[in-house]
Motif scaffolding. Structure first.
Motif, short mmCIF file in Angstrom:
data_model
loop_
_atom_site.label_atom_id
_atom_site.label_comp_id
_atom_site.label_asym_id
_atom_site.label_seq_id
_atom_site.Cartn_x
_atom_site.Cartn_y
_atom_site.Cartn_z
N LYS A 20 0.85 -1.17 0.00
CA LYS A 20 0.00 0.00 0.00
C LYS A 20 0.90 1.23 0.00
O LYS A 20 2.10 1.15 0.17
N ASP A 21 0.26 2.40 -0.14
CA ASP A 21 1.03 3.63 -0.21
C ASP A 21 1.97 3.78 0.98
O ASP A 21 1.56 3.64 2.14
N LYS A 22 3.23 4.00 0.71
CA LYS A 22 4.21 4.40 1.71
C LYS A 22 5.15 5.35 1.00
O LYS A 22 4.87 5.77 -0.13
N CYS A 23 6.24 5.72 1.60
CA CYS A 23 7.08 6.75 1.03
C CYS A 23 8.46 6.21 0.68
O CYS A 23 8.89 5.18 1.20
N LEU A 24 9.14 6.92 -0.20
CA LEU A 24 10.51 6.60 -0.52
C LEU A 24 11.40 6.85 0.69
O LEU A 24 10.99 7.47 1.67
N ASP A 25 12.64 6.42 0.60
CA ASP A 25 13.56 6.53 1.74
C ASP A 25 14.49 7.74 1.65
O ASP A 25 15.59 7.72 2.20
N GLY A 26 14.07 8.79 0.95
CA GLY A 26 14.89 9.99 0.84
C GLY A 26 14.94 10.78 2.13
O GLY A 26 14.08 10.64 3.01
N LYS A 27 15.92 11.66 2.25
CA LYS A 27 16.10 12.40 3.50
C LYS A 27 14.97 13.36 3.80
O LYS A 27 14.76 13.73 4.96
N ASP A 28 14.24 13.78 2.77
CA ASP A 28 13.13 14.71 2.98
C ASP A 28 11.77 14.01 3.03
O ASP A 28 10.73 14.67 3.11
N HIS A 29 11.76 12.68 2.96
CA HIS A 29 10.50 11.95 2.91
C HIS A 29 10.03 11.52 4.30
O HIS A 29 10.84 11.18 5.16
N ARG A 30 8.71 11.51 4.48
CA ARG A 30 8.12 10.87 5.65
C ARG A 30 8.22 9.37 5.46
O ARG A 30 8.46 8.87 4.36
N LYS A 31 7.98 8.61 6.53
CA LYS A 31 7.95 7.16 6.41
C LYS A 31 6.65 6.73 5.75
O LYS A 31 6.63 5.83 4.90
N CYS A 51 6.02 14.40 1.70
CA CYS A 51 6.98 15.44 2.05
C CYS A 51 6.40 16.32 3.15
O CYS A 51 5.20 16.31 3.41
N TYR A 52 7.27 17.05 3.79
CA TYR A 52 6.86 17.99 4.84
C TYR A 52 6.62 19.37 4.23
O TYR A 52 7.24 19.74 3.23
N GLY A 53 5.72 20.11 4.84
CA GLY A 53 5.38 21.43 4.32
C GLY A 53 6.57 22.34 4.14
O GLY A 53 6.65 23.10 3.16
N ASN A 54 7.54 22.29 5.06
CA ASN A 54 8.68 23.19 4.96
C ASN A 54 9.56 22.87 3.75
O ASN A 54 10.23 23.75 3.22
N PHE A 55 9.54 21.62 3.27
CA PHE A 55 10.29 21.30 2.05
C PHE A 55 9.76 22.09 0.87
O PHE A 55 10.53 22.57 0.03
N THR A 56 8.44 22.23 0.77
CA THR A 56 7.83 22.86 -0.40
C THR A 56 8.13 24.36 -0.49
O THR A 56 7.90 24.96 -1.53
N GLU A 57 8.66 24.95 0.58
CA GLU A 57 9.05 26.36 0.52
C GLU A 57 10.14 26.57 -0.54
O GLU A 57 10.25 27.65 -1.11
N GLN A 58 10.93 25.53 -0.81
CA GLN A 58 11.97 25.63 -1.83
C GLN A 58 11.39 25.75 -3.24
O GLN A 58 12.09 26.16 -4.17
N LEU A 59 10.13 25.37 -3.39
CA LEU A 59 9.50 25.34 -4.72
C LEU A 59 8.64 26.56 -5.01
O LEU A 59 7.95 26.60 -6.02
N VAL A 60 8.69 27.55 -4.14
CA VAL A 60 7.96 28.80 -4.39
C VAL A 60 8.72 29.58 -5.46
O VAL A 60 9.94 29.77 -5.38
N SER A 61 8.02 30.02 -6.49
CA SER A 61 8.65 30.71 -7.62
C SER A 61 9.26 32.06 -7.20
O SER A 61 8.70 32.75 -6.35
#
Length: 244
Positions: A20-31, A51-61
């Motif tokens: 079932k849905d789970k997450c990748l093992d990257g440093k910014d990923h949730r379990k 991903c966590y909300g604070n990660f997405t701050e990097q994607l603000v144009s």
């Protein structure tokens, strides 16, 4: 390393986990995916995000750098090209479905996730006049403490990749492939949530893998998920979500 459940089916040239849905093992990923109301971008995944909300701050144009990878080594991306780059990054970092294509040899990455050809063509069209110095962004840069650096001259995307298929199957190595089905494929928008049921094998079925693929393809087409108009509608809904 993530263990693949016994009896997984390998369908439509994609490597798909039976879990079932789970997450990748990257440093910014949730379990495991969970809701996050604080996402600045990638909000299409906010109800179930890896991903966590604070990660997405990097994607603000305008996006200049994401996790040590500079997007602007050949100049700032055009707005329309940046939109597609964000879709790719949001899927990899935040989608609860990405781990269905987990790379068994590198569990922080994905392998052969099936993208729709028309998505790839639209991505190519959006970026064709932008510049890049690397064909494969995973291997063709030089890296140091300051991130990625060009080892080759900057050229237009249209010269580096030739077409949408070349772009999708080269820029992030083997992370993505172009699906031969116009329906059972990902467009990285709201439509994907519906089409996932036709992409993942049903491990409880007694039918052969080939029969299941043809059955799912027919069902997907009957639901209208292969129509280009469906992509445009889903894309509009995605934009609305980002603006809210």
């Amino acid at each position: 390393m993530m263990k693949l459940a016994a009896g997984c089916l390998f369908v439509l040239f994609s490597i798909v986990s039976c879990h079932k849905d789970k997450c990748l093992d990257g440093k910014d990923h949730r379990k495991y995916p969970s809701s996050d109301p604080n996402m600045k971008e990638c909000t299409i995944y906010s109800n179930s995000s890896c991903c966590y909300g604070n990660f997405t701050e990097q994607l603000v144009s305008p996006v200049l750098i994401v996790d040590h990878t500079h997007w602007d080594r050949c100049g700032k991306l055009s707005e329309k090209c940046e939109v597609f780059m964000k879709k790719i990054e949001c899927f990899y970092q935040c989608s609860p479905h990405a781990a269905h294509w987990i790379n068994p040899n590198y569990t922080a990455g994905i392998l052969l996730a099936p993208l729709c050809l028309n998505f790839c063509d639209n991505w190519f069209e959006a970026c064709k006049n932008d510049l890049t110095c690397a064909r494969n962004w995973l291997t063709d840069f030089d890296w140091n403490y300051d991130g990625n650096h060009c080892r080759n001259s900057c050229v237009p995307y249209s010269q580096m990749y030739k077409n949408g298929r070349g772009l999708c199957q080269s820029m992030w190595g083997q992370s993505f492939m172009v699906s031969e089905s116009p329906c059972r494929c990902l467009r990285l928008d709201g439509r994907d949530e519906v089409v996932m049921k036709y992409l993942l094998p049903d491990k409880d079925t007694d039918s052969s893998a080939s029969e299941e693929v043809h059955s799912d393809e027919r069902s997907c087409q009957l639901e209208g998920l292969g129509a280009v108009a469906g992509e445009e509608k889903a894309g509009e809904e995605s934009v609305v979500l980002k603006q809210e």
